[in-house]
Structures are given as structure tokens and as C-alpha cells.
Design a protein around this motif. Structure first.
Motif, PDB file in Angstrom:
ATOM      1  N   ARG A   1     -17.180   6.072   2.674  1.00  0.00           N
ATOM      2  CA  ARG A   1     -15.813   5.569   2.473  1.00  0.00           C
ATOM      3  C   ARG A   1     -15.464   5.445   0.987  1.00  0.00           C
ATOM      4  NH1 ARG A   1     -18.156   2.541   6.570  1.00  0.00           N
ATOM      5  NH2 ARG A   1     -17.088   2.628   8.600  1.00  0.00           N
TER       6      ARG A   1
ATOM      7  N   SER B   1     -10.116   3.984   8.813  1.00  0.00           N
ATOM      8  CA  SER B   1      -9.294   4.943   8.087  1.00  0.00           C
ATOM      9  C   SER B   1     -10.013   5.484   6.858  1.00  0.00           C
ATOM     10  CB  SER B   1      -7.967   4.299   7.669  1.00  0.00           C
ATOM     11  OG  SER B   1      -7.176   5.199   6.927  1.00  0.00           O
ATOM     12  N   LEU B   2     -10.756   4.639   6.173  1.00  0.00           N
ATOM     13  CA  LEU B   2     -11.434   5.061   4.951  1.00  0.00           C
ATOM     14  C   LEU B   2     -12.579   6.029   5.214  1.00  0.00           C
ATOM     15  CD1 LEU B   2     -11.461   1.731   2.888  1.00  0.00           C
ATOM     16  CD2 LEU B   2      -9.850   3.641   2.746  1.00  0.00           C
TER      17      LEU B   2
ATOM     18  N   TYR C   1      -6.414   5.459  -3.273  1.00  0.00           N
ATOM     19  CA  TYR C   1      -6.551   6.819  -2.743  1.00  0.00           C
ATOM     20  C   TYR C   1      -5.186   7.473  -2.533  1.00  0.00           C
ATOM     21  CZ  TYR C   1     -11.528   5.888  -1.670  1.00  0.00           C
ATOM     22  OH  TYR C   1     -12.868   5.601  -1.733  1.00  0.00           O
ATOM     23  N   ASN C   2      -4.251   6.733  -1.957  1.00  0.00           N
ATOM     24  CA  ASN C   2      -2.939   7.322  -1.666  1.00  0.00           C
ATOM     25  C   ASN C   2      -2.157   7.636  -2.933  1.00  0.00           C
ATOM     26  OD1 ASN C   2      -3.333   7.252   1.104  1.00  0.00           O
ATOM     27  ND2 ASN C   2      -2.349   5.256   1.365  1.00  0.00           N
TER      28      ASN C   2
ATOM     29  N   PHE D   1      -4.313   7.134   4.045  1.00  0.00           N
ATOM     30  CA  PHE D   1      -5.310   6.070   4.089  1.00  0.00           C
ATOM     31  C   PHE D   1      -4.673   4.722   4.381  1.00  0.00           C
ATOM     32  CE2 PHE D   1      -7.288   9.373   1.503  1.00  0.00           C
ATOM     33  CZ  PHE D   1      -8.525   9.483   2.132  1.00  0.00           C
TER      34      PHE D   1
ATOM     35  N   ALA E   1      -7.192   1.689  -0.313  1.00  0.00           N
ATOM     36  CA  ALA E   1      -6.270   2.625   0.325  1.00  0.00           C
ATOM     37  C   ALA E   1      -5.135   3.002  -0.622  1.00  0.00           C
ATOM     38  CB  ALA E   1      -5.709   2.010   1.611  1.00  0.00           C
TER      39      ALA E   1
ATOM     40  N   ALA F   1      -5.521   0.421   5.300  1.00  0.00           N
ATOM     41  CA  ALA F   1      -6.434  -0.633   4.853  1.00  0.00           C
ATOM     42  C   ALA F   1      -7.396  -1.046   5.958  1.00  0.00           C
ATOM     43  CB  ALA F   1      -5.639  -1.830   4.349  1.00  0.00           C
TER      44      ALA F   1
ATOM     45  N   VAL G   1       0.850  -1.184   0.000  1.00  0.00           N
ATOM     46  CA  VAL G   1       0.000   0.000   0.000  1.00  0.00           C
ATOM     47  C   VAL G   1       0.886   1.234   0.000  1.00  0.00           C
ATOM     48  CG1 VAL G   1      -1.772   1.298   1.236  1.00  0.00           C
ATOM     49  CG2 VAL G   1      -1.850  -1.201   1.201  1.00  0.00           C
TER      50      VAL G   1
ATOM     51  N   TYR H   1     -12.286   9.588   3.821  1.00  0.00           N
ATOM     52  CA  TYR H   1     -12.472   9.894   2.397  1.00  0.00           C
ATOM     53  C   TYR H   1     -13.618  10.884   2.211  1.00  0.00           C
ATOM     54  CZ  TYR H   1     -13.642   9.306  -2.538  1.00  0.00           C
ATOM     55  OH  TYR H   1     -13.921   9.528  -3.868  1.00  0.00           O
TER      56      TYR H   1
ATOM     57  N   SER I   1      -6.978  -2.878   1.128  1.00  0.00           N
ATOM     58  CA  SER I   1      -5.624  -2.428   0.791  1.00  0.00           C
ATOM     59  C   SER I   1      -5.586  -1.781  -0.590  1.00  0.00           C
ATOM     60  CB  SER I   1      -4.639  -3.598   0.849  1.00  0.00           C
ATOM     61  OG  SER I   1      -4.488  -4.077   2.167  1.00  0.00           O
TER      62      SER I   1
END
Length: 510
Positions: A299, A40-41, A275-276, A34, A272, A36, A29, A44, A269
Motif C-alpha cells: 500500500r 483501496s490503497l 496519491y490522487n 484512491f 489517498a 481513505a 481528499v 497502489y 486520507s
């Protein structure tokens, strides 16, 4: 995509509670905010470009278009007794020797002109475009270094994803890719079977041949037959492939045909990482959209296949549907323009976007009927676009006699001019009737006079596509608007309403 029987089973499955095997260990990741995890999501936030776009076009296209028999041909051709099995037997040979692998070279896309099609799609009103990445047939439409069975090595010998992306950029459209690979591993297991009866009973289909196992997959273990596979090895294959796709092309949108893939850390994962890497590629701006068929609570963007929401969702969502079958089907009729427009207006009023599959022929061209529909859609957007693009829901999505349950695989509704949908932009309220009233009058009950003298004070009403203000009266029964004799549209009637303290009368009275 799914047929009706499989769709029911899919919808009943609790996607994020699927049993899973030990997770793969190579889940790289990209660094970023963000992680997994579901927690955390929650950080978003859907980007404004997607919230403003409202309408996208999808190319659900690939080798399965070749027989012109519609969706899921690659699987059903291995199901003795099915229409696709009989079709394949008659035209291409027995699947023990002439299987799906032998259809792939026949997909040549010889008339495919992505630049021309993208210009048509932009003119028709699309603000984003989505390419197929890989369907359940395990054939990749991008230039993959991980999988030999791809469109650069075989079939059209072209980077389909790359060419679609370049065409979208030329037209200023956002670009997305759909992946259906997660379901491929169990979906394609019928290719390992054999006829139950007849001269070739017991003779294995070509999917059982180890030489082609990289296309048809290795045999599944007993019990591994859900939409998403349990086998950790398959989950790793999926992760590596889709990560290659999203990291090499950096699409604005990534769609998965199912819930969070595998319902575990593997799918989380990938989200994430998407997004990253998107943040890094866009210098810290969160511009990427991930969409899958699972309730998101913000999310990601929740997607409904061939369906609509019953009401306003506080989180932006999307419907994916098609003007016909998912892949070209010579036996299907295309949907009329009214169906597309009514779906769009209803969806937008409820904080959603419409992703519409425009069915392509195997050679990459469009039927004349489809091109005509796109031209008519362009004219409709030319009049009504201001009530769609960049709008937000009102306090109520609409009114009318039609009662909708909402949900996937519920998209055939008998709308009428009495069904009205609302959108807002700034201080302007738009009311779109899903038809043109035969008596030349629209009555909007939501804008009736109430006991609150300061509520629903209407200053002006205008017809989209016409000049000048319309005559109206406001009573306790509703806002009554007189329409001109000339019909701007046969399928909708859009009003631009300005006033102060506009609130649904039912809410005002509470």
C-alpha cells in the motif's frame, strides 16, 4: 527520530490499533481512484523510478542543530537533569524564560548553499533527495500560510523545502519531504512542565505560556501520551499542515516518522490525497511514493529506521539511517565509508533502498570529513553502480556466515569478505563480497555444481572495475574465482557473472 528507550516503546506499539478520538470532519481528499481505506490503497504500485534509484540522501536539519548536541534537543532541554537541560541552562538560560523558541532565531543557515550540496550528493551517487519538512519541534521548513513558526518568517528567512526542491530539479534528482509533525503534539509536552528541584522548582517552562501555544501546543489531556495523539483537534492540525505541504510542493516522496498517522482515517486520507494529487499533477502517471514505518503489503513503501530486513521483501522497502546522530552532534563520530556501502549492498540485495542522512552543521555546511566520505562514495559507485542501480533481487539475497535477525535499530553488523550479496539486471547476476578476500579468492557456494547438469552453467566472470575475464572453477563446493593481485576496492569485491539457468544451489537440490 527516537532515542533508544523511546524507540523500544515505539516498536512495541501496534500502530494501526491505537485508540483514536472522534475523527476530524474536514478531511478533503482530492478526487481520484484512491480512497481513505486500507482496501483501496492495495491498488497502489511502487513506481519504477524508486525501485531503480536504490540510494537517496536526506537533510535531517533544522533549528535543533544549533546547540550541536544531536537529536531531540528541543524536548530534552526541558527534562531537568538531562545533559541537554544542563547544556541549555549553561549556554542559553533557564527554559522558563529562554526556551526552544529562543534558539530558532539562532538558526541562520548562513553557509547553506543548496545548489553546491545537491551537486555533491548527485556526484556521490544519490538518485533522490529528501528535505526535512518539520521535525517534532513543530517548526516548519516550508513557506506555510497556516503556521507562523516557519523558516520563511524566522531563522534563515528562506523557504528551505522550496530551495532544496529547486536544487534537486536542477540536478535531475527526485525530491522528497519528511514530516515528523504527527508525534510533535505529545512529544513537546515536557515544555509545559517545570523544575522539580532547585531555586526555580515549580516555575513553569515557557511552553506553558499561552502566548507560545501555537509552537508548543496546548496541554494534553491525561492519558494522551502515545507516539500519536488522540485529540481530534491535533489530528486536524496535522492533516491541514501536511496537506498544505504536499499540495503546494508536489514532492515525489513523502515520509512520515511513524506508522500510518494516528492509525485511523486521518492518516489514510492524507495518503489517498497524496496519491490522487500526484496522479493529477503528473497527468495520470503514478509517480509518488509514500513511506512510513508500518508493514504495507504494497500500500506504501515500508520504512525501517536504522535497520535492515532479514531477507528479501517482495515489496520495495526503505531503510533510513544516518552517518552520525540525526542532528549535528559535536560529540559523535561519523560512520566510515565501509559501513555505508555494506548497508547499501545488503539492503539492495533484499529489494530495498537506502536513505542516508548526511549531517549538516547549523550553518548549513558539511564537515571536511563528510565531504571526503562523499567523494569516496562517488568513486565506489563509479565502479559498482551497475550492480546497484536498476537491479532486482535474485532468488537468494546472499550467503555467508553472518546471521541477521533484521528489524529496526539493528544496523551494526560485522560483515566480511565471506558475506556475499546478489543482485540481478537482465540476464546478468552480480555478486558483491562485503570485503576483499585476503587469499585473493572468492568462493560462491550458491553457484556450486548440482545434480542438474543444466543448472548454474557459468559462461564468464568479470571483476567490476577491471578489464578481462577472471579464471574460475566450479565444483560441488561452489564457484571459485581467482582475483587479480590489484585490489579494486578495500571494502567490496564485485563480480559480473553471466551464464544460464543460474539458481541458488540449495534451491536446485531441493
Amino acid at each position: 527520530m527516537k532515542n533508544a528507550k523511546s524507540a523500544l516503546l515505539f516498536l512495541l506499539a501496534p500502530l494501526c490499533s491505537l485508540p483514536s478520538a472522534a475523527s476530524p470532519t474536514q478531511l478533503d481528499v482530492a478526487p481520484g481512484p484512491f480512497l481513505a481505506t486500507m482496501d483501496s490503497l492495495t491498488n497502489y504500485s511502487c513506481p519504477e523510478w524508486f525501485r531503480d534509484a536504490k540510494f537517496g540522501i536526506w537533510a535531517h536539519w533544522g533549528p535543533q542543530a544549533v546547540p550541536m548536541m544531536g537529536d531531540w534537543y528541543a524536548r530534552k532541554m526541558y527534562q531537568q537533569g538531562s545533559a541537554d537541560y544542563e547544556d541549555h541552562l549553561a549556554r542559553f538560560g533557564h527554559p522558563s524564560t529562554n526556551g526552544y523558541k529562543d534558539l530558532i532565531p539562532l538558526w541562520k543557515a548562513e553557509k547553506w548553499d543548496p545548489d553546491r550540496l545537491m551537486a555533491l550528493y548527485k556526484k556521490a551517487g544519490a538518485k533522490y533527495f529528501v528535505s526535512m519538512g518539520s521535525h517534532h519541534d513543530d517548526f516548519f521548513l516550508w513557506n506555510s500560510k497556516l503556521h507562523h513558526w516557519n523558516a520563511v518568517n524566522m531563522g534563515p528567512h528562506r523557504d528551505v523545502v522550496g530551495e532544496w526542491q529547486e536544487a534537486a530539479r536542477k540536478q535531475g534528482l527526485r525530491f522528497g519531504v519528511s514530516e515528523h509533525l504527527g508525534a510533535s503534539f505529545t512529544w513537546f509536552q515536557d515544555s509545559h512542565k517545570a523544575d522539580r528541584t532547585g531555586e526555580l522548582a515549580g516555575v513553569s517552562y515557557d511552553g506553558a505560556d499561552p502566548e507560545y501555544q501555537d509552537l508548543y501546543h496546548f496541554p494534553a489531556k491525561p492519558g494522551d501520551n502515545g507516539w500519536y495523539a488522540k485529540a481530534a483537534r491535533w489530528q486536524q492540525i496535522w492533516f491541514d499542515a501536511i496537506q498544505e505541504l504536499e499540495r503546494n510542493y508536489h514532492p515525489d516522496l513523502l515520509y512520515s516518522d511513524g506508522g500510518v498517522p494516528f492509525g485511523n482515517v486521518v492518516g489514510l486520507s492524507l495518503i489517498a490525497d497524496f496519491y490522487n494529487t500526484g496522479l493529477a499533477a503528473r497527468h495520470g502517471r503514478l509517480e509518488t511514493v509514500y513511506t512510513c514505518k508500518q508493514q504495507s503489503e504494497g500500500r506504501w513503501v515500508e520504512d525501517l529506521e536504522r535497520g535492515v530486513m532479514a531477507g528479501i521483501n517482495p515489496h520495495t522497502w526503505q531503510t533510513d539511517t544516518s552517518i552520525g546522530d540525526w542532528f549535528y552532534n559535536k560529540n559523535w563520530k561519523f560512520r566510515p565509508l565501509s559501513w555505508t556501502v555494506h548497508m547499501l549492498v545488503d539492503i539492495v540485495s533484499k529489494n530495498g533502498n537506502l536513505l542516508l542522512n548526511v549531517v549538516q552543521r547549523p550553518d548549513g555546511s558539511l564537515d571536511a570529513e563528510v565531504e571526503q566520505m562523499l567523494e569516496e562514495l562517488s568513486r565506489w559507485f563509479g565502479i559498482h553502480g551497475e550492480a546497484i542501480y536498476g537491479t532486482r533481487p535474485w532468488l537468494a539475497y546472499g550467503e555467508g556466515p553472518l546471521q541477521m535477525k533484521g528489524g529496526s535499530f539493528r544496523e551494526d553488523y560485522d560483515y566480511s569478505a565471506r558475506d556475499i550479496r546478489f543482485t540481478t539486471k537482465g540476464k546478468t547476476l552480480y555478486a558483491i563480497a562485503l570485503g576483499w578476500p585476503e587469499d585473493g579468492r572468492i568462493v560462491i557456494k550458491s553457484l556450486a555444481k548440482t545434480d542438474d547438469a543444466g543448472a548454474n552453467r557459468i559462461k564468464s566472470v568479470e571483476l567490476l572495475g577491471a578489464r578481462g575475464a577472471l579464471k574460475f572453477t566450479q565444483t560441488v563446493d561452489g564457484l571459485c574465482v581467482d582475483l587479480p593481485a590489484h585490489r579494486v576496492s578495500e571494502i567490496t569485491c564485485g563480480l559480473r557473472i553471466k551464464g544460464s539457468n543460474l539458481r541458488p544451489a540449495t534451491l536446485t537440490r531441493q
